[in-house]
Design a protein around this motif. Sequence first.
Motif, PDB file in Angstrom:
ATOM      1  N   ARG A   1      50.798  26.146 -68.728  1.00  0.00           N
ATOM      2  CA  ARG A   1      51.426  25.260 -67.746  1.00  0.00           C
ATOM      3  C   ARG A   1      50.518  24.066 -67.489  1.00  0.00           C
ATOM      4  O   ARG A   1      49.294  24.205 -67.496  1.00  0.00           O
ATOM      5  CB  ARG A   1      51.716  26.005 -66.450  1.00  0.00           C
TER       6      ARG A   1
ATOM      7  N   ASN B   1      53.191  21.653 -63.255  1.00  0.00           N
ATOM      8  CA  ASN B   1      53.521  23.049 -63.545  1.00  0.00           C
ATOM      9  C   ASN B   1      54.592  23.222 -64.629  1.00  0.00           C
ATOM     10  O   ASN B   1      55.162  24.300 -64.770  1.00  0.00           O
ATOM     11  CB  ASN B   1      53.920  23.800 -62.269  1.00  0.00           C
ATOM     12  N   LYS B   2      54.888  22.170 -65.392  1.00  0.00           N
ATOM     13  CA  LYS B   2      55.820  22.326 -66.514  1.00  0.00           C
ATOM     14  C   LYS B   2      55.151  23.180 -67.584  1.00  0.00           C
ATOM     15  O   LYS B   2      53.931  23.198 -67.711  1.00  0.00           O
ATOM     16  CB  LYS B   2      56.215  20.966 -67.089  1.00  0.00           C
ATOM     17  N   LYS B   3      55.965  23.885 -68.345  1.00  0.00           N
ATOM     18  CA  LYS B   3      55.454  24.804 -69.356  1.00  0.00           C
ATOM     19  C   LYS B   3      55.490  24.150 -70.732  1.00  0.00           C
ATOM     20  O   LYS B   3      56.522  23.620 -71.153  1.00  0.00           O
ATOM     21  CB  LYS B   3      56.295  26.087 -69.358  1.00  0.00           C
TER      22      LYS B   3
ATOM     23  N   SER C   1      60.552  23.579 -64.432  1.00  0.00           N
ATOM     24  CA  SER C   1      60.469  24.791 -63.618  1.00  0.00           C
ATOM     25  C   SER C   1      61.796  25.551 -63.547  1.00  0.00           C
ATOM     26  O   SER C   1      61.816  26.758 -63.328  1.00  0.00           O
ATOM     27  CB  SER C   1      59.981  24.467 -62.207  1.00  0.00           C
TER      28      SER C   1
ATOM     29  N   THR D   1      46.824  30.047 -67.357  1.00  0.00           N
ATOM     30  CA  THR D   1      48.208  30.361 -67.732  1.00  0.00           C
ATOM     31  C   THR D   1      48.405  30.475 -69.240  1.00  0.00           C
ATOM     32  O   THR D   1      49.534  30.653 -69.701  1.00  0.00           O
ATOM     33  CB  THR D   1      49.166  29.292 -67.171  1.00  0.00           C
TER      34      THR D   1
END
Length: 182
Positions: free
Chosen positions: A70, A75-77, A95, A165
């Motif tokens: 992430r 917080n984008k994957k 998200s 992450t």
Amino acid sequence: MTRSGCCWHLNTTYKIVNDNPVVIKTIEMDHQKYPFLYTTTTTFGKKKKEIVKKEIDFGQMPVKELFSFRLQKNNKKVVLFDDGENNLYYALIKSNESVEFNYPEENNTENQPFMIDAISKNISFTNEKTTYTIYQKINQDNTMTVGIKVKNNNKTLDLVGNATTIKGDLKSISSKKYNNKK
């Protein structure tokens, strides 16, 4: 429900108006552009409203997530995955699990192969005039650094990832043969 078999479904919701059925909502699920699933939700009222969501069904075999993390800022994957047909893909996922950007792009005959740096094992691809480099490295203090460097017109933006992450390892991707990797 209307369907074409495995890959296309249409659900329609009606309400009765003056003893006649009137469509108020449709949900179309299209898996014909594998490995992506497109869901189009259309609501009918005073104005027609259409929302299209593009997703990757990682629960669907044989799609396999190979490496992900992430981004710290939003917080984008970031995901590198195998479609089960020996093709490597990159996706940036919001998200809400919808795909914001992916490479290679569907129906784009000018997609270039993924490139692997022999020393660092960084994975790069070029989309139009922008080069994306996904990196993972161990620092001198044994901490991990991960992210994407985006280069366009001599400007480089470093999108730093959250190392806690990380799932998978870039080195394992570099050693496997893919149809679209040099």
